[in-house]
Scaffold this active site. Structure first.
Site, PDB file in Angstrom:
ATOM      1  N   ARG A   1     -10.199  -4.390   1.269  1.00  0.00           N
ATOM      2  CA  ARG A   1     -10.479  -3.026   1.739  1.00  0.00           C
ATOM      3  C   ARG A   1     -10.867  -2.064   0.616  1.00  0.00           C
ATOM      4  O   ARG A   1     -10.268  -2.046  -0.453  1.00  0.00           O
ATOM      5  CB  ARG A   1      -9.249  -2.461   2.450  1.00  0.00           C
ATOM      6  CG  ARG A   1      -9.404  -0.981   2.777  1.00  0.00           C
ATOM      7  CD  ARG A   1      -8.401  -0.468   3.729  1.00  0.00           C
ATOM      8  NE  ARG A   1      -7.049  -0.879   3.403  1.00  0.00           N
ATOM      9  CZ  ARG A   1      -6.047  -0.737   4.234  1.00  0.00           C
ATOM     10  NH1 ARG A   1      -6.244  -0.247   5.432  1.00  0.00           N
ATOM     11  NH2 ARG A   1      -4.835  -1.110   3.875  1.00  0.00           N
TER      12      ARG A   1
ATOM     13  N   ARG B   1      -6.837   0.457  -2.488  1.00  0.00           N
ATOM     14  CA  ARG B   1      -5.512   1.053  -2.334  1.00  0.00           C
ATOM     15  C   ARG B   1      -4.485   0.234  -3.113  1.00  0.00           C
ATOM     16  O   ARG B   1      -4.475  -0.985  -3.027  1.00  0.00           O
ATOM     17  CB  ARG B   1      -5.140   1.107  -0.846  1.00  0.00           C
ATOM     18  CG  ARG B   1      -5.261   2.501  -0.280  1.00  0.00           C
ATOM     19  CD  ARG B   1      -5.124   2.515   1.203  1.00  0.00           C
ATOM     20  NE  ARG B   1      -3.845   2.012   1.696  1.00  0.00           N
ATOM     21  CZ  ARG B   1      -3.499   2.005   2.975  1.00  0.00           C
ATOM     22  NH1 ARG B   1      -4.329   2.482   3.865  1.00  0.00           N
ATOM     23  NH2 ARG B   1      -2.329   1.537   3.350  1.00  0.00           N
TER      24      ARG B   1
ATOM     25  N   ARG C   1       4.516  -4.910   3.637  1.00  0.00           N
ATOM     26  CA  ARG C   1       4.249  -3.904   4.676  1.00  0.00           C
ATOM     27  C   ARG C   1       4.237  -4.538   6.063  1.00  0.00           C
ATOM     28  O   ARG C   1       4.691  -3.940   7.032  1.00  0.00           O
ATOM     29  CB  ARG C   1       2.916  -3.198   4.387  1.00  0.00           C
ATOM     30  CG  ARG C   1       3.061  -2.176   3.267  1.00  0.00           C
ATOM     31  CD  ARG C   1       1.733  -1.820   2.644  1.00  0.00           C
ATOM     32  NE  ARG C   1       0.751  -1.400   3.605  1.00  0.00           N
ATOM     33  CZ  ARG C   1      -0.565  -1.564   3.453  1.00  0.00           C
ATOM     34  NH1 ARG C   1      -1.032  -2.141   2.370  1.00  0.00           N
ATOM     35  NH2 ARG C   1      -1.391  -1.143   4.372  1.00  0.00           N
TER      36      ARG C   1
HETATM   37  P1  AP5 Z   1      -8.129  -0.211   8.466  1.00  0.00           P
HETATM   38  O1  AP5 Z   1      -8.863   0.506   9.538  1.00  0.00           O
HETATM   39  O2  AP5 Z   1      -8.057   0.445   7.133  1.00  0.00           O
HETATM   40  O3  AP5 Z   1      -6.689  -0.655   8.985  1.00  0.00           O
HETATM   41  P2  AP5 Z   1      -5.378   0.219   9.282  1.00  0.00           P
HETATM   42  O4  AP5 Z   1      -4.813  -0.283  10.561  1.00  0.00           O
HETATM   43  O5  AP5 Z   1      -5.692   1.678   9.171  1.00  0.00           O
HETATM   44  O6  AP5 Z   1      -4.492  -0.310   8.091  1.00  0.00           O
HETATM   45  P3  AP5 Z   1      -3.554   0.492   7.069  1.00  0.00           P
HETATM   46  O7  AP5 Z   1      -3.294  -0.459   5.941  1.00  0.00           O
HETATM   47  O8  AP5 Z   1      -4.132   1.825   6.744  1.00  0.00           O
HETATM   48  O9  AP5 Z   1      -2.296   0.630   7.905  1.00  0.00           O
HETATM   49  P4  AP5 Z   1      -0.899   0.970   7.399  1.00  0.00           P
HETATM   50  O10 AP5 Z   1      -0.286   1.235   8.690  1.00  0.00           O
HETATM   51  O11 AP5 Z   1      -0.213  -0.018   6.558  1.00  0.00           O
HETATM   52  O12 AP5 Z   1      -1.166   2.114   6.312  1.00  0.00           O
HETATM   53  P5  AP5 Z   1      -0.855   3.669   6.323  1.00  0.00           P
HETATM   54  O13 AP5 Z   1      -1.869   4.333   5.502  1.00  0.00           O
HETATM   55  O14 AP5 Z   1      -0.624   4.127   7.707  1.00  0.00           O
HETATM   56  O15 AP5 Z   1      -8.807  -1.664   8.324  1.00  0.00           O
HETATM   57  C1  AP5 Z   1      -8.363  -2.555   7.332  1.00  0.00           C
HETATM   58  C2  AP5 Z   1      -9.587  -3.297   6.741  1.00  0.00           C
HETATM   59  O16 AP5 Z   1     -10.165  -4.128   7.748  1.00  0.00           O
HETATM   60  C3  AP5 Z   1     -10.706  -2.382   6.258  1.00  0.00           C
HETATM   61  O17 AP5 Z   1     -11.255  -2.926   5.097  1.00  0.00           O
HETATM   62  C4  AP5 Z   1     -11.713  -2.387   7.422  1.00  0.00           C
HETATM   63  O18 AP5 Z   1     -13.030  -2.176   6.961  1.00  0.00           O
HETATM   64  C5  AP5 Z   1     -11.519  -3.787   8.002  1.00  0.00           C
HETATM   65  N1  AP5 Z   1     -11.688  -3.843   9.450  1.00  0.00           N
HETATM   66  C6  AP5 Z   1     -11.222  -2.965  10.376  1.00  0.00           C
HETATM   67  N2  AP5 Z   1     -11.533  -3.365  11.621  1.00  0.00           N
HETATM   68  C7  AP5 Z   1     -12.191  -4.544  11.481  1.00  0.00           C
HETATM   69  C8  AP5 Z   1     -12.763  -5.479  12.406  1.00  0.00           C
HETATM   70  N3  AP5 Z   1     -12.719  -5.295  13.740  1.00  0.00           N
HETATM   71  N4  AP5 Z   1     -13.340  -6.584  11.910  1.00  0.00           N
HETATM   72  C9  AP5 Z   1     -13.404  -6.791  10.586  1.00  0.00           C
HETATM   73  N5  AP5 Z   1     -12.893  -5.955   9.663  1.00  0.00           N
HETATM   74  C10 AP5 Z   1     -12.288  -4.849  10.107  1.00  0.00           C
HETATM   75  O19 AP5 Z   1       0.559   3.709   5.568  1.00  0.00           O
HETATM   76  C11 AP5 Z   1       0.672   3.469   4.178  1.00  0.00           C
HETATM   77  C12 AP5 Z   1       2.092   3.735   3.718  1.00  0.00           C
HETATM   78  O20 AP5 Z   1       2.439   5.122   3.944  1.00  0.00           O
HETATM   79  C13 AP5 Z   1       3.214   2.949   4.428  1.00  0.00           C
HETATM   80  O21 AP5 Z   1       3.388   1.674   3.839  1.00  0.00           O
HETATM   81  C14 AP5 Z   1       4.407   3.876   4.207  1.00  0.00           C
HETATM   82  O22 AP5 Z   1       4.903   3.755   2.895  1.00  0.00           O
HETATM   83  C15 AP5 Z   1       3.795   5.264   4.356  1.00  0.00           C
HETATM   84  N6  AP5 Z   1       3.815   5.768   5.751  1.00  0.00           N
HETATM   85  C16 AP5 Z   1       2.722   6.064   6.512  1.00  0.00           C
HETATM   86  N7  AP5 Z   1       3.090   6.505   7.730  1.00  0.00           N
HETATM   87  C17 AP5 Z   1       4.442   6.504   7.750  1.00  0.00           C
HETATM   88  C18 AP5 Z   1       5.412   6.848   8.738  1.00  0.00           C
HETATM   89  N8  AP5 Z   1       5.037   7.270   9.985  1.00  0.00           N
HETATM   90  N9  AP5 Z   1       6.718   6.714   8.429  1.00  0.00           N
HETATM   91  C19 AP5 Z   1       7.104   6.289   7.196  1.00  0.00           C
HETATM   92  N10 AP5 Z   1       6.238   5.935   6.213  1.00  0.00           N
HETATM   93  C20 AP5 Z   1       4.917   6.048   6.482  1.00  0.00           C
HETATM   94 MG    MG Z   2      -5.057   3.244   7.866  1.00  0.00          MG
END
Ligand code: AP5
Ligand code: MG
Length: 226
Positions: free
Chosen positions: A128, A161, A172
């Site tokens: 990513r 990232r 995660r």
């Molecule tokens: P992408 O769209 O980036 O996936 P995503 O579901 O958004 O994945 P994240 O890693 O952002 O989810 P996350 O929940 O771990 O992270 P967050 O930032 O929320 O797609 C991924 C990749 O696949 C990309 O390269 C894309 O191009 C590709 N792709 C997408 N769709 C595709 C398809 N159909 N086919 C092929 N390729 C595809 O959280 C990060 C951190 O923040 C957490 O670990 C935690 O520490 C903290 N945090 C965030 N929210 C909270 C909360 N509510 N409570 C507590 N801690 C929190």
């Molecule tokens: Mg995301």
């Protein structure tokens, strides 16, 4: 009024799909992950508090997360509804969100559960690329930008990232299975969950999500606030 959550494991495509859905429905994306990363990038006190959790792949404590969301919901651009991405992630957060929405005379309308097998998740995250300015995500093979290494929206140089290293990505996923998956049962009780197959091309998944939302919006019993 449309309050909707994209729910799914890390790397399932929530951010990718949110970029389209916000434009389609005219509602802002509230991604707690993006909000935390922008605080870290800005060197704010909050950013300093949450950085260690993101770096480890652990959840930020509920009180901190809820305060950030509460503040975000005060902004006027949320008046027509919100697309939550990566929130709520614990049952306590879901319960608190129910109360927050109720106090605003709203409720959660749809929880879209984007399902993707674990091995596919790790591959997606390993490649990513993210725009540090607007949060949009790309993948060199699966979702390439128009110009190598640059965001299609604002031309900013794309970065990897920190928490996408394979060991942190796996952690995660473990945290998701243990602490976040139970949130689904909370929303199943409210009959707002739609299961969507998150495998296949981005356009294909987008079409499934739209069908899931529109299907529900067409159901008479589920329309009071739409
Ligand atoms: P992408 O769209 O980036 O996936 P995503 O579901 O958004 O994945 P994240 O890693 O952002 O989810 P996350 O929940 O771990 O992270 P967050 O930032 O929320 O797609 C991924 C990749 O696949 C990309 O390269 C894309 O191009 C590709 N792709 C997408 N769709 C595709 C398809 N159909 N086919 C092929 N390729 C595809 O959280 C990060 C951190 O923040 C957490 O670990 C935690 O520490 C903290 N945090 C965030 N929210 C909270 C909360 N509510 N409570 C507590 N801690 C929190
Ligand atoms: Mg995301």
């Amino acid at each position: 009024m449309l309050n909707l959550t994209l729910f799914g494991p890390p790397g399932s495509g929530k951010g990718t799909q949110a970029a389209f859905l916000t434009g389609h429905f005219g509602i802002p994306q509230v991604s707690t992950g993006d909000l935390f990363r922008s605080e870290i990038k800005g060197g704010t006190p909050l950013g300093g508090r949450v950085k260690e959790y993101l770096d480890r792949g652990d959840l930020v404590p509920d009180d901190v997360t809820l305060e950030v969301v509460r503040r975000r919901l005060e902004a006027p651009d949320t008046d027509r509804g919100v697309l939550f991405d990566g929130f709520p992630r614990t049952v306590a957060q879901a319960e608190a969100l129910d109360s927050m929405l109720a106090s605003m005379d709203r409720r959660m309308n749809h929880v879209i559960f984007v399902q993707v097998p674990t091995e596919m998740l790790v591959n997606r995250m390993a490649g990513r690329l993210t725009c540090p300015r607007c949060g949009r995500t790309y993948h060199p093979k699966l979702a390439p930008p128009e110009h190598d290494g640059l965001c299609d929206v604002d031309g900013t140089a794309l970065v990897m990232r920190q928490d996408d290293r394979p060991e942190t990505a796996r952690r995660r996923i473990g945290v998701y299975l243990e602490q976040t998956l139970p949130v689904l049962a909370h929303y199943r009780q409210q009959s707002v969950v739609r299961d969507v197959d998150g495998t296949g091309g981005i356009d294909e998944v987008r079409a499934r999500i739209l069908r899931a939302i529109k299907g529900r919006r067409g159901e008479a019993h589920d329309q009071p606030q739409d």
